[in-house]
Design a protein around this motif. Structure first.
Motif, PDB file in Angstrom:
ATOM      1  N   GLY A 138      21.327 -39.589 -40.196  1.00 31.65           N
ATOM      2  CA  GLY A 138      20.509 -39.339 -39.015  1.00 31.65           C
ATOM      3  C   GLY A 138      21.351 -39.310 -37.753  1.00 31.65           C
ATOM      4  O   GLY A 138      21.200 -38.427 -36.902  1.00 31.65           O
ATOM      5  N   ALA A 139      22.244 -40.291 -37.630  1.00 34.00           N
ATOM      6  CA  ALA A 139      23.070 -40.365 -36.420  1.00 34.00           C
ATOM      7  C   ALA A 139      23.921 -39.104 -36.259  1.00 34.00           C
ATOM      8  O   ALA A 139      24.060 -38.566 -35.160  1.00 34.00           O
ATOM      9  CB  ALA A 139      23.970 -41.603 -36.483  1.00 34.00           C
ATOM     10  N   PHE A 181      15.217 -45.187 -31.096  1.00 32.99           N
ATOM     11  CA  PHE A 181      16.350 -45.477 -31.977  1.00 32.99           C
ATOM     12  C   PHE A 181      16.874 -44.149 -32.500  1.00 32.99           C
ATOM     13  O   PHE A 181      16.125 -43.362 -33.084  1.00 32.99           O
ATOM     14  CB  PHE A 181      15.951 -46.375 -33.160  1.00 32.99           C
ATOM     15  CG  PHE A 181      17.144 -46.755 -34.015  1.00 32.99           C
ATOM     16  CD1 PHE A 181      17.904 -47.877 -33.707  1.00 32.99           C
ATOM     17  CD2 PHE A 181      17.518 -45.982 -35.097  1.00 32.99           C
ATOM     18  CE1 PHE A 181      19.022 -48.222 -34.471  1.00 32.99           C
ATOM     19  CE2 PHE A 181      18.638 -46.316 -35.866  1.00 32.99           C
ATOM     20  CZ  PHE A 181      19.383 -47.446 -35.557  1.00 32.99           C
ATOM     21  N   GLY A 235      20.368 -44.115 -33.912  1.00 35.04           N
ATOM     22  CA  GLY A 235      21.492 -44.340 -34.796  1.00 35.04           C
ATOM     23  C   GLY A 235      22.569 -45.192 -34.168  1.00 35.04           C
ATOM     24  O   GLY A 235      22.394 -45.733 -33.064  1.00 35.04           O
ATOM     25  N   GLU A 276      11.616 -39.182 -30.366  1.00 33.40           N
ATOM     26  CA  GLU A 276      10.958 -39.362 -31.659  1.00 33.40           C
ATOM     27  C   GLU A 276       9.469 -39.064 -31.423  1.00 33.40           C
ATOM     28  O   GLU A 276       8.836 -39.738 -30.598  1.00 33.40           O
ATOM     29  CB  GLU A 276      11.110 -40.803 -32.135  1.00 33.40           C
ATOM     30  CG  GLU A 276      12.529 -41.218 -32.442  1.00 33.40           C
ATOM     31  CD  GLU A 276      12.667 -42.733 -32.472  1.00 33.40           C
ATOM     32  OE1 GLU A 276      12.400 -43.330 -33.523  1.00 33.40           O
ATOM     33  OE2 GLU A 276      13.022 -43.324 -31.437  1.00 33.40           O
ATOM     34  N   GLU A 285      11.934 -47.222 -35.342  1.00 32.81           N
ATOM     35  CA  GLU A 285      12.377 -48.610 -35.160  1.00 32.81           C
ATOM     36  C   GLU A 285      11.699 -49.245 -33.942  1.00 32.81           C
ATOM     37  O   GLU A 285      11.555 -50.458 -33.871  1.00 32.81           O
ATOM     38  CB  GLU A 285      13.898 -48.666 -34.970  1.00 32.81           C
ATOM     39  CG  GLU A 285      14.719 -48.042 -36.087  1.00 32.81           C
ATOM     40  CD  GLU A 285      14.446 -48.662 -37.435  1.00 32.81           C
ATOM     41  OE1 GLU A 285      14.033 -47.910 -38.346  1.00 32.81           O
ATOM     42  OE2 GLU A 285      14.617 -49.874 -37.587  1.00 32.81           O
ATOM     43  N   ASP A 305      13.483 -35.902 -32.906  1.00 33.38           N
ATOM     44  CA  ASP A 305      14.140 -36.713 -33.927  1.00 33.38           C
ATOM     45  C   ASP A 305      13.065 -37.124 -34.940  1.00 33.38           C
ATOM     46  O   ASP A 305      12.336 -38.095 -34.745  1.00 33.38           O
ATOM     47  CB  ASP A 305      14.798 -37.937 -33.278  1.00 33.38           C
ATOM     48  CG  ASP A 305      15.518 -38.814 -34.300  1.00 33.38           C
ATOM     49  OD1 ASP A 305      15.243 -38.671 -35.509  1.00 33.38           O
ATOM     50  OD2 ASP A 305      16.343 -39.656 -33.888  1.00 33.38           O
ATOM     51  N   VAL A 322      13.719 -38.039 -37.965  1.00 31.62           N
ATOM     52  CA  VAL A 322      14.439 -38.720 -39.052  1.00 31.62           C
ATOM     53  C   VAL A 322      13.522 -39.689 -39.792  1.00 31.62           C
ATOM     54  O   VAL A 322      13.544 -39.756 -41.018  1.00 31.62           O
ATOM     55  CB  VAL A 322      15.688 -39.439 -38.478  1.00 31.62           C
ATOM     56  CG1 VAL A 322      16.284 -40.414 -39.485  1.00 31.62           C
ATOM     57  CG2 VAL A 322      16.732 -38.408 -38.064  1.00 31.62           C
ATOM     58  N   GLN A 323      12.688 -40.424 -39.040  1.00 28.76           N
ATOM     59  CA  GLN A 323      11.805 -41.395 -39.705  1.00 28.76           C
ATOM     60  C   GLN A 323      10.395 -40.853 -39.916  1.00 28.76           C
ATOM     61  O   GLN A 323       9.769 -41.119 -40.934  1.00 28.76           O
ATOM     62  CB  GLN A 323      11.756 -42.708 -38.909  1.00 28.76           C
ATOM     63  CG  GLN A 323      11.109 -43.834 -39.681  1.00 28.76           C
ATOM     64  CD  GLN A 323      11.558 -45.231 -39.279  1.00 28.76           C
ATOM     65  OE1 GLN A 323      10.899 -46.193 -39.588  1.00 28.76           O
ATOM     66  NE2 GLN A 323      12.678 -45.390 -38.614  1.00 28.76           N
TER      67      GLN A 323
HETATM   68  C1  LIG Z   1      14.404 -41.921 -35.664  1.00 31.75           C
HETATM   69  C2  LIG Z   1      15.768 -42.210 -36.212  1.00 31.75           C
HETATM   70  N1  LIG Z   1      16.804 -41.463 -35.810  1.00 31.75           N
HETATM   71  C3  LIG Z   1      18.049 -41.677 -36.272  1.00 31.75           C
HETATM   72  C4  LIG Z   1      18.296 -42.685 -37.175  1.00 31.75           C
HETATM   73  C5  LIG Z   1      19.699 -42.914 -37.675  1.00 31.75           C
HETATM   74  O1  LIG Z   1      19.785 -42.526 -39.006  1.00 31.75           O
HETATM   75  P1  LIG Z   1      21.033 -43.004 -39.902  1.00 31.75           P
HETATM   76  O2  LIG Z   1      20.855 -44.467 -40.128  1.00 31.75           O
HETATM   77  O3  LIG Z   1      20.892 -42.184 -41.155  1.00 31.75           O
HETATM   78  O4  LIG Z   1      22.255 -42.679 -39.130  1.00 31.75           O
HETATM   79  C6  LIG Z   1      17.245 -43.483 -37.637  1.00 31.75           C
HETATM   80  C7  LIG Z   1      17.482 -44.572 -38.597  1.00 31.75           C
HETATM   81  O5  LIG Z   1      16.686 -45.475 -38.766  1.00 31.75           O
HETATM   82  C8  LIG Z   1      15.943 -43.240 -37.144  1.00 31.75           C
HETATM   83  O6  LIG Z   1      14.892 -43.976 -37.521  1.00 31.75           O
END
Ligand SMILES: Cc1ncc(COP(=O)(O)O)c(C=O)c1O
Length: 432
Positions: A113-114, A140, A142, A215, A220, A248, A250-251
């Protein structure tokens, strides 16, 4: 619990692994299937954490295991930059078709994600020729330098790790339960959506801002869902000033809300969407999907990496997308109805529950010491997760004060496991 085998490994882990790598439980996994984890002592747990949202289609999903296994028989790695492979291109086509936004898109892949956040920012900067990035309180993104700089919570994510990346600016997130302006819906007029207008006068010129990264639902930060008016207004301001929007996901993406992506139902059409976590069911993979002209702004060689778009991970991701489209999203919506209905009852019954919120199966309870002061009940949240773990349910917290309980259970969870997990949660709320 933990049993002797976990305890022995824990001791070795303490010697071999730094303390900064955190653990929410002291157990070691032997195997996992669906929504169940068996530890090295034979204890079986129902899992409402899903490896922090990485196994939405379930542990060891048979089609994902088969797809990844078949790919390992052919080749593990070539580096896409040296000799290309078909799963990368097929997955890019799928992501281009699925990601939010009614415009031509391209996708490339990274590992986490980062890393996806870093690349989305690089592309936004090279496309706009501007340096500034606006991010949000409680976000959050990363742990790498730029992603950490965009992340909000200080301890433990940023404490002692500065200096941080320049040209990042932070504005309040629309957190209605704890409105940063002390206002309440609907009288507030959703003034948080206009925050940027003032921000451009006091902190940074609009035409120095490349992108807003947000997000669609805080992960988080506590599973906070913006009010429906927020995104359309925020988006209008961004468009007026030529500022890109990076979602974002990712979650909250890859089926977590019972939809492939969270943005569309919240009225958001981002210019770049980033995916990771559940996209390859736990294999390291992330995707950066965006407008063709933005994605093509970097010169040849400007983006990429040795492992990005690993063929085994891409093959797994294609099976994940099939599973989500083949019934798992629908199952997620059903799970969401059950969990959200039960959380509403918990809120009625237990004063410690200040707020119950979420979208579909991405649900949360915010625990407070009392409903008047809304003082975050961090210790109670810790006691709650410990109680659940001791009774066979793995849960994790969220929120800047660690007082939010979130659900990231695999959507493959069986009805009776879901019921049992919710019953343990209720017992935990009574006990703490
Ligand atoms: C919304 C969001 N973005 C980015 C990340 C970072 O992902 P990673 O841990 O795979 O680098 C996270 C991880 O929890 C996340 O929840």
């Amino acid at each position: 619990m933990p049993g002797p085998n976990s305890q022995a490994l824990l001791e070795r882990r303490r010697q071999a692994v730094p303390r900064g790598v955190f653990n929410t439980t002291p157990i070691f996994t032997a195997r996992s299937q669906g929504a169940l984890i068996e530890d090295v002592d034979g204890n079986v747990y129902i899992d409402f954490a899903g490896g922090i949202g990485c196994v939405n289609v379930g542990y060891s999903h048979p089609a994902v295991v088969a797809a990844a296994g078949a790919q390992t028989q052919k080749f593990f790695h070539t580096c896409f930059h040296v000799t290309q492979h078909e799963p990368y291109v097929v997955l890019a086509e799928r992501m281009n078709a699925l990601a939010p936004g009614n415009y031509p898109k391209k996708t490339f892949f990274a590992n986490s994600g980062a890393e996806a956040v870093e690349n989305a920012v690089k592309l936004a900067r090279v496309f706009t020729g501007r340096p500034g990035i606006i991010c949000f309180v409680d976000a959050f993104h990363g742990r790498t330098l730029l992603a950490m700089s965009l992340t909000s919570k200080v301890a433990p994510y940023k404490e002692g790790f500065g200096p941080f990346a320049p040209e990042t600016y932070r504005i309040p997130y629309p957190y209605c339960y704890r409105c940063p302006y002390g206002a309440t819906l609907p009288d507030c007029g959703i003034r948080c959506a206009d925050a940027m207008i003032d921000f451009f006068k006091r902190y940074v010129e609009a035409d120095k801002v490349a992108a807003v990264i947000i997000e669609p639902i805080l992960g988080e930060g506590g599973f906070v869902v913006p009010p429906p008016e927020f995104f359309p207004r925020m988006q209008r301001i961004c468009r007026e000033h030529g500022i890109l929007i990076i979602a974002d996901e990712v979650q909250c993406g890859c089926g977590r809300t019972g939809e492939m992506f969270a943005s569309p139902s919240l009225g958001l059409e981002p210019d770049i969407t980033i995916s990771a976590k559940s996209i390859a069911n736990g294999l390291p993979l992330s995707a950066i999907t965006g407008r063709t002209e933005v994605m093509d702004a970097a010169k040849e060689g400007g983006i990429g990496g040795t492992f990005g778009g690993n063929p085994v991970a891409c093959a797994a991701a294609l099976a994940v997308l099939d599973a989500l489209e083949g019934g798992m999203l629908e199952r997620g919506r059903r799970i969401g109805q059950v969990v959200r209905a039960r959380f509403a009852i918990f809120k009625d019954k237990y004063n410690i529950v200040g707020d119950a919120r979420g979208v579909g199966p991405m649900a949360a309870l915010e625990l407070v010491e009392d409903r008047q002061s809304k003082k975050p009940a961090k210790h109670a949240a810790g006691a709650f997760t410990r109680f659940c773990y001791e009774h066979g349910l793995i849960t994790i917290t969220a929120g800047t004060y660690g007082n939010v309980i979130r659900t990231l259970m695999p959507l493959a969870i069986a009805d009776d496991e879901l019921e049992e997990g919710l019953a343990i949660m209720e017992a935990g709320l009574k006990a703490c």
